[in-house]
Design an enzyme around this catalytic site. Sequence first.
Site, mmCIF file in Angstrom:
data_model
loop_
_atom_site.group_PDB
_atom_site.id
_atom_site.type_symbol
_atom_site.label_atom_id
_atom_site.label_comp_id
_atom_site.label_asym_id
_atom_site.label_seq_id
_atom_site.Cartn_x
_atom_site.Cartn_y
_atom_site.Cartn_z
ATOM 1 N N ASP A 1 6.012 5.549 -0.027
ATOM 2 C CA ASP A 1 4.990 6.463 -0.544
ATOM 3 C C ASP A 1 4.285 7.216 0.578
ATOM 4 O O ASP A 1 3.731 8.297 0.369
ATOM 5 C CB ASP A 1 3.942 5.685 -1.347
ATOM 6 N N HIS A 3 3.658 -3.578 1.263
ATOM 7 C CA HIS A 3 4.411 -3.570 0.017
ATOM 8 C C HIS A 3 4.440 -4.991 -0.528
ATOM 9 O O HIS A 3 4.476 -5.964 0.229
ATOM 10 C CB HIS A 3 5.840 -3.058 0.242
#
Length: 430
Positions: A365, A307
């Site tokens: 996700d 991320h």
Amino acid sequence: MATQKKATLTLDGKTVDFPVESGSIGPDVVDIRSLYGKTGAFTFDPGFLSTGSCKSAITYIDGDKGELLYRGYPIEQLAEHCDFLEVCQLLLTGELPNEEERKQFAGIIQNHTMVHEQLIRFYSGFRRDAHPMAVMVGVVGALSAFYHDAMDISDQQHRDISAYRLIAKMPTIVAMAYKYGIGQPFMYPRNDLDYTSNFMHMMFATPCETYKPNPVLTRALDRILILHADHEQNASTSTVRLAGSSGANPFACISAGIACLWGPAHGGANEACLKMLQEIGDVSRVGEYIKRAKDKNDTFKLMGFGHRVYKNFDPRAKLMRETCRDVLNELGLNDDPLFKLALALEKIALEDDYFIEKKLYPNVDFYSGIVQHALGIPTQLFTGIFALARTVGWIAQWNEMISDPEQKIGRPRQLYVGAPRRDVAPKGKA
């Protein structure tokens, strides 16, 4: 009396000082608003990785700790103890509601769930196979053509009404985009249902039979909405703020945010992650794809890991992992091949030196796509669900920006590398 911290810059032999400001938590910032006036120079920061564009009291992220706070509350506690509308109130007002405030807010939202009947005709202008995000960009932007009565952005009451309308109508708009794509009739909102159950009703009910939302699945989707409600100054939120800085109406600003969220590097990441799992197909092929992910010459990218902000485990991923187990258990899908594949990938990523060194931990996700797939939500609609959840964050950020006396119209600078000044040769001359 405390001494004001300052930063000193020396440029071409000239030394200038800039004030350093501290927030309630998080890194200090160097206030360089006077930089150009004092030195004639700008900063250069592609992607704004080291630039604070605003003061905000809404969301805080500590990427090193893997911490996410909404108005000071840890995301883990909110996901455990609150529903989505309570989180909406928190983001909008700064405080969690009491029981009376919660009921009042839910009633206001229920009163705005319908969309103008003429707006429904917009859907027929799209092809049936249009991406839901394309439909949503158009329909949400078109809301400004129907709700003229509360468009004065300098009026707090008008801003509140626009916020209620957007939060209330977004589930209706998303569900209609889904129904239109599969050729089923639109299902109107049911105000006897809670926010998330109503959305599932509009998604999965038909006029032929009664639909009863499953409480376990409804809670799972509600948690997805909570986890995606806001995430500080990300690309789409910055887009909403930038559009809003020009004085654009809130519907146009949210439409701009949806357009930005559509990108595969942002909101489309969970869709891309599920497609990757489907491409890998079987646990036996995990090693092959891990090897490809490490190969700098291979175009394959392992989606759902790492991320831009979190350099530790994404706190939302832990919650989504639990939710994934709950959903698959409720549906009798504990042997779901995609979930098994995800667990195998996660195990390798958490033990492999390559992933540990680069801090490529699973992000939200990685599991949200599996959950939505199990709920019956088509892959193309994943980003639409994300937009539904993020709408309240965008509105809260937009409202904060409008209310901030320090905010000006967004105008980033540049490092020009084109041709220097030159003259056009008169025609007919060499």
